[in-house]
Design an enzyme around this catalytic site. Structure first.
Site, PDB file in Angstrom:
ATOM      1  N   CYS A 208       0.858  -1.188   0.000  1.00  0.00           N
ATOM      2  CA  CYS A 208       0.000   0.000   0.000  1.00  0.00           C
ATOM      3  C   CYS A 208       0.895   1.240   0.000  1.00  0.00           C
ATOM      4  O   CYS A 208       1.830   1.326   0.791  1.00  0.00           O
ATOM      5  CB  CYS A 208      -0.905   0.030   1.230  1.00  0.00           C
TER       6      CYS A 208
ATOM      7  N   CYS B 177      -2.660  -8.291   7.621  1.00  0.00           N
ATOM      8  CA  CYS B 177      -2.720  -7.263   6.573  1.00  0.00           C
ATOM      9  C   CYS B 177      -4.098  -6.609   6.643  1.00  0.00           C
ATOM     10  O   CYS B 177      -5.113  -7.255   6.351  1.00  0.00           O
ATOM     11  CB  CYS B 177      -2.492  -7.882   5.199  1.00  0.00           C
TER      12      CYS B 177
ATOM     13  N   GLN C 102     -12.753  -9.383  -9.748  1.00  0.00           N
ATOM     14  CA  GLN C 102     -12.414  -8.127  -9.077  1.00  0.00           C
ATOM     15  C   GLN C 102     -12.184  -8.361  -7.583  1.00  0.00           C
ATOM     16  O   GLN C 102     -12.941  -9.089  -6.932  1.00  0.00           O
ATOM     17  CB  GLN C 102     -13.538  -7.105  -9.266  1.00  0.00           C
TER      18      GLN C 102
ATOM     19  N   TYR D 100     -13.077  -9.332 -23.058  1.00  0.00           N
ATOM     20  CA  TYR D 100     -12.297  -9.652 -21.851  1.00  0.00           C
ATOM     21  C   TYR D 100     -13.273 -10.013 -20.726  1.00  0.00           C
ATOM     22  O   TYR D 100     -13.201  -9.488 -19.618  1.00  0.00           O
ATOM     23  CB  TYR D 100     -11.406  -8.483 -21.432  1.00  0.00           C
TER      24      TYR D 100
ATOM     25  N   ASP E 278     -13.312  -4.586 -20.684  1.00  0.00           N
ATOM     26  CA  ASP E 278     -12.691  -4.610 -19.357  1.00  0.00           C
ATOM     27  C   ASP E 278     -11.304  -5.231 -19.507  1.00  0.00           C
ATOM     28  O   ASP E 278     -11.045  -6.342 -19.031  1.00  0.00           O
ATOM     29  CB  ASP E 278     -13.553  -5.412 -18.383  1.00  0.00           C
TER      30      ASP E 278
ATOM     31  N   CYS F  77      -8.424   0.015 -15.584  1.00  0.00           N
ATOM     32  CA  CYS F  77      -7.742   0.004 -14.293  1.00  0.00           C
ATOM     33  C   CYS F  77      -6.448   0.806 -14.336  1.00  0.00           C
ATOM     34  O   CYS F  77      -5.656   0.736 -13.395  1.00  0.00           O
ATOM     35  CB  CYS F  77      -7.468  -1.428 -13.845  1.00  0.00           C
TER      36      CYS F  77
END
Length: 459
Positions: free
Chosen positions: A82, A160, A284, A313, A380, A407
């Site tokens: 992150c 996490c 996702q 896709y 996608d 994305c």
């Protein structure tokens, strides 16, 4: 006196890079400082000089930005998983919207209105999947964790906070079991091979779990016995699989996944449907936020009567099947044959096999034959965006409506610039969505209309 590697400097941070690093200037050159925020005065140590920029490590914050906060993870400063945990949630969301806007302007040359980014329902505990690198230390104990930024050095972890708590709870006991099992661990394939990653997947609405060991070989003594033990210990665990990735590359998963115990798929409820998802197929990682895409797609298509929609896709039918349930005839295109088999099963399981079909193959090869017959296309693609052949096909056979879920703002800007050349399409909507809180990643839904198509009625 010239600036040198190892020198400590104070600098004012005036922005963030696309991957969330603070950026300022040292002697007229850009200087990237992970962990620094815009507006801050920071102390940094220069660690590398590239041709046109410096890379530095954050030493201290002299004047903090008002948006700075204490990261929710104790490993945030070391772990590269992150990059924005030190940024307050609202400021992170605003930056993601501006990141999309800036990419369109700077990389695509587009002056388009971008809607405010849609926040995720939860900013922690949201990930339904984890693929965690493994290594065995000199003392014989297994380490599991994500890489330190810019390195292949694992930051060992037992928890996490961005993982769904049901996945997070498995990390420590599974590390202990991997210690006890004594299997070889050789992520970099430098000592004869062995375990490389631990992969976990969760159906967030059903609670079903899959556990996958990624290894360069199948020589894991008594693995079936361990798998049976795990299935008994965690009733929500429905399957244990072994993925073989023998190549010395950074590809996470190999092409072969073997069932060890239980079943190789879990069931998830998504947008009112039941979907079968395997351990190695794409889905996702933020289920509730992905579900919010469905009404956005439905609204974008509401201005035209349902017809044939090509789902390029398509994966396991995640977004195409909800549209089929709304009256559209959907034909999915997907390179992965196993994903196509799952999509066909998911269509039949939800009573949609008469209005949803799927085809295995490269989108660039399959799409042109369908464009003359369809009224809409949903795209996608992976992070690299659309292949040149796909862009060319869409320009030669433009559908009335084109829906593009991206994305990566950079590849979206590149692709939109090409699609909008010559005013063949008009850009109707740009909606960023935060699928990945605490990171720099952002999804964007772009809605394009063929210029001669009937304009939509906005309420």
């Amino acid at each position: 006196m010239s600036t040198t590697v190892g020198q400590r400097v104070d600098l004012r941070v005036d922005g963030l890079t696309h991957d969330g690093q603070g950026v300022g200037r040292v002697d007229g050159m850009a200087c990237f400082v992970p962990g620094a925020l815009p507006g801050e005065m920071v102390a940094a140590q220069l660690v590398h000089r590239a041709r046109r920029h410096w890379i530095a490590e954050l030493v201290g914050v002299i004047e903090p930005a008002p948006e700075r906060r204490q990261p929710p993870c104790i490993l945030a400063q070391r772990c590269g998983g992150c990059s924005l945990q030190h940024l307050e949630d609202g400021a992170e969301l605003a930056w993601k919207g501006s990141r999309v806007q800036q990419a369109l302007e700077r990389l695509g040359g587009l002056q388009s209105s971008v809607a405010p980014a849609l926040a995720a329902p939860a900013t922690l505990g949201y990930r339904n999947r984890a693929i965690i690198p493994l290594e065995r230390r000199e003392d014989g104990l297994v380490r599991a964790g994500y890489y330190r930024r810019g390195t292949h050095r694992i930051v060992n972890m037992n928890h996490c906070p961005v993982l769904d708590p049901r996945l997070d709870a498995l990390i420590a006991p599974l590390k202990a079991d991997l210690d006890d099992a004594g299997w070889p661990v050789d992520r970099e394939l430098q000592a004869g091979g062995g375990l490389r990653h631990l992969a976990l997947r969760l159906g967030q609405h059903t609670g079903e779990l899959l556990l996958t060991l990624v290894s360069s070989h199948a020589e894991l003594d008594q693995l079936p016995r361990w798998a049976d033990r795990w299935l008994k210990r965690w009733p929500e665990l429905v399957g244990v699989t072994l993925n073989l990735q023998p190549l010395a590359t950074n590809t996470l998963l190999g092409p072969c996944t073997e069932l060890v115990a239980g079943r190789s798929w879990l069931v998830e409820r998504f947008a009112g449907l039941e979907l079968r998802i395997a351990s190695d197929t794409f889905f996702q990682v933020n289920t509730p936020q992905a579900e919010r895409v469905v009404p956005l797609l439905q609204n974008a298509l509401a201005s035209q009567p349902p017809g044939l929609l090509i789902d390029a896709y398509c994966g396991i039918g995640t977004f195409g099947l909800p549209l089929a349930r709304c009256g559209w005839r959907v034909h999915g295109l997907e390179r992965n044959p196993e994903a196509v088999r799952l999509a066909e099963h998911n269509a039949a399981a939800n009573g949609l096999e008469a209005v949803a079909s799927f085809e295995a193959g490269a989108v660039a090869e399959l799409l042109p034959a369908w464009l003359e017959r369809c009224q809409a296309v949903f795209l996608d693609p992976p992070r690299k965006g659309l292949e040149p052949a796909v862009l060319e096909a869409l320009r030669h056979g433009p559908p009335a409506t084109l829906l593009y879920l991206s994305c990566d703002p950079a590849t979206l800007a590149r692709d939109l610039a090409l699609l909008l050349e010559g005013e063949l399409f008009a850009l109707d909507q740009l909606q960023p969505l935060d699928f990945f809180p605490q990171t720099s990643h952002v999804e964007t839904l772009a809605v394009l209309r063929r210029s001669d198509a009937q304009p939509p009625a906005h309420g």
